[in-house]
Design a protein around this motif. Structure first.
Motif, PDB file in Angstrom:
ATOM      1  N   LYS A  20      -0.824   5.937  -9.933  1.00  0.00           N
ATOM      2  CA  LYS A  20      -1.644   4.833 -10.470  1.00  0.00           C
ATOM      3  C   LYS A  20      -0.704   3.725  -9.838  1.00  0.00           C
ATOM      4  O   LYS A  20       0.541   3.798 -10.048  1.00  0.00           O
ATOM      5  CB  LYS A  20      -1.578   4.399 -12.014  1.00  0.00           C
ATOM      6  N   TYR A  21      -1.375   2.885  -8.896  1.00  0.00           N
ATOM      7  CA  TYR A  21      -0.879   1.738  -8.138  1.00  0.00           C
ATOM      8  C   TYR A  21      -1.735   0.725  -8.105  1.00  0.00           C
ATOM      9  O   TYR A  21      -2.579   0.467  -7.657  1.00  0.00           O
ATOM     10  CB  TYR A  21      -0.315   2.454  -6.742  1.00  0.00           C
ATOM     11  N   GLU A  22      -0.894  -0.500  -8.477  1.00  0.00           N
ATOM     12  CA  GLU A  22      -1.694  -1.740  -8.668  1.00  0.00           C
ATOM     13  C   GLU A  22      -3.137  -1.901  -9.353  1.00  0.00           C
ATOM     14  O   GLU A  22      -4.081  -2.242  -8.955  1.00  0.00           O
ATOM     15  CB  GLU A  22      -1.808  -2.319  -7.120  1.00  0.00           C
ATOM     16  N   GLY A  23      -3.094  -1.011 -10.632  1.00  0.00           N
ATOM     17  CA  GLY A  23      -4.308  -0.967 -11.324  1.00  0.00           C
ATOM     18  C   GLY A  23      -5.424   0.256 -10.693  1.00  0.00           C
ATOM     19  O   GLY A  23      -6.409   0.403 -11.493  1.00  0.00           O
ATOM     20  N   LYS A  24      -5.247   0.619  -9.863  1.00  0.00           N
ATOM     21  CA  LYS A  24      -6.068   1.782  -9.215  1.00  0.00           C
ATOM     22  C   LYS A  24      -5.424   3.032  -9.364  1.00  0.00           C
ATOM     23  O   LYS A  24      -4.090   3.505  -9.127  1.00  0.00           O
ATOM     24  CB  LYS A  24      -6.344   1.565  -7.612  1.00  0.00           C
ATOM     25  N   GLU A  25      -6.434   4.219  -9.369  1.00  0.00           N
ATOM     26  CA  GLU A  25      -5.981   5.463  -9.633  1.00  0.00           C
ATOM     27  C   GLU A  25      -6.315   6.525  -8.219  1.00  0.00           C
ATOM     28  O   GLU A  25      -7.215   6.050  -7.648  1.00  0.00           O
ATOM     29  CB  GLU A  25      -6.650   6.143 -11.008  1.00  0.00           C
TER      30      GLU A  25
ATOM     31  N   GLU B 154      -8.740   8.478  -2.714  1.00  0.00           N
ATOM     32  CA  GLU B 154      -9.487   7.679  -3.991  1.00  0.00           C
ATOM     33  C   GLU B 154     -10.677   8.516  -4.431  1.00  0.00           C
ATOM     34  O   GLU B 154     -11.599   8.467  -3.720  1.00  0.00           O
ATOM     35  CB  GLU B 154      -9.886   6.391  -3.671  1.00  0.00           C
TER      36      GLU B 154
ATOM     37  N   MET C  76       1.005  -1.334  -0.032  1.00  0.00           N
ATOM     38  CA  MET C  76       0.117  -0.020  -0.023  1.00  0.00           C
ATOM     39  C   MET C  76       1.087   1.163  -0.066  1.00  0.00           C
ATOM     40  O   MET C  76       2.160   1.150   0.488  1.00  0.00           O
ATOM     41  CB  MET C  76      -0.990  -0.141   1.187  1.00  0.00           C
TER      42      MET C  76
END
Length: 94
Positions: free
Chosen positions: A75-80, A12, A1
């Motif tokens: 962008k981290y592990e497919g999430k913005e 988010e 994380m």
């Protein structure tokens, strides 16, 4: 994380509805930039002149409103996510 540093907050962004009340889909150029988000992580606070840390006003899972056109998109592990300074958050939604 991801863990933000100092007085930064990881948000988010909550996507706004992309249709009008009558059901028309809005093009990207007509959409308002979202200003509501959920706090995902909080930094440890800004270091003050006396060496102490300022307490952060927001906590994880708070719903907040932030200033338009601020922060850095990540962008981290497919999430913005959006990383903003605590001073860019203007309200907590209760």
């Amino acid at each position: 994380m991801l863990k933000p540093l100092g007085n930064r907050v990881l948000l988010e962004v909550i996507k706004e509805e992309e249709k009008t009340v009558s059901g028309l889909v809005l093009p990207e150029s007509a959409k308002e930039k979202p200003q509501t988000a959920k706090v995902v992580a909080v930094g440890s606070g800004k270091v003050l002149e006396d060496g102490k840390r300022a307490e952060m006003d927001v906590s994880v899972d708070d719903k907040v409103i932030f200033e338009k056109y601020t922060g850095s998109e990540v962008k981290y592990e497919g999430k913005e996510y959006l990383v903003v300074k605590d001073t860019d958050i203007i309200a907590i939604v209760e």
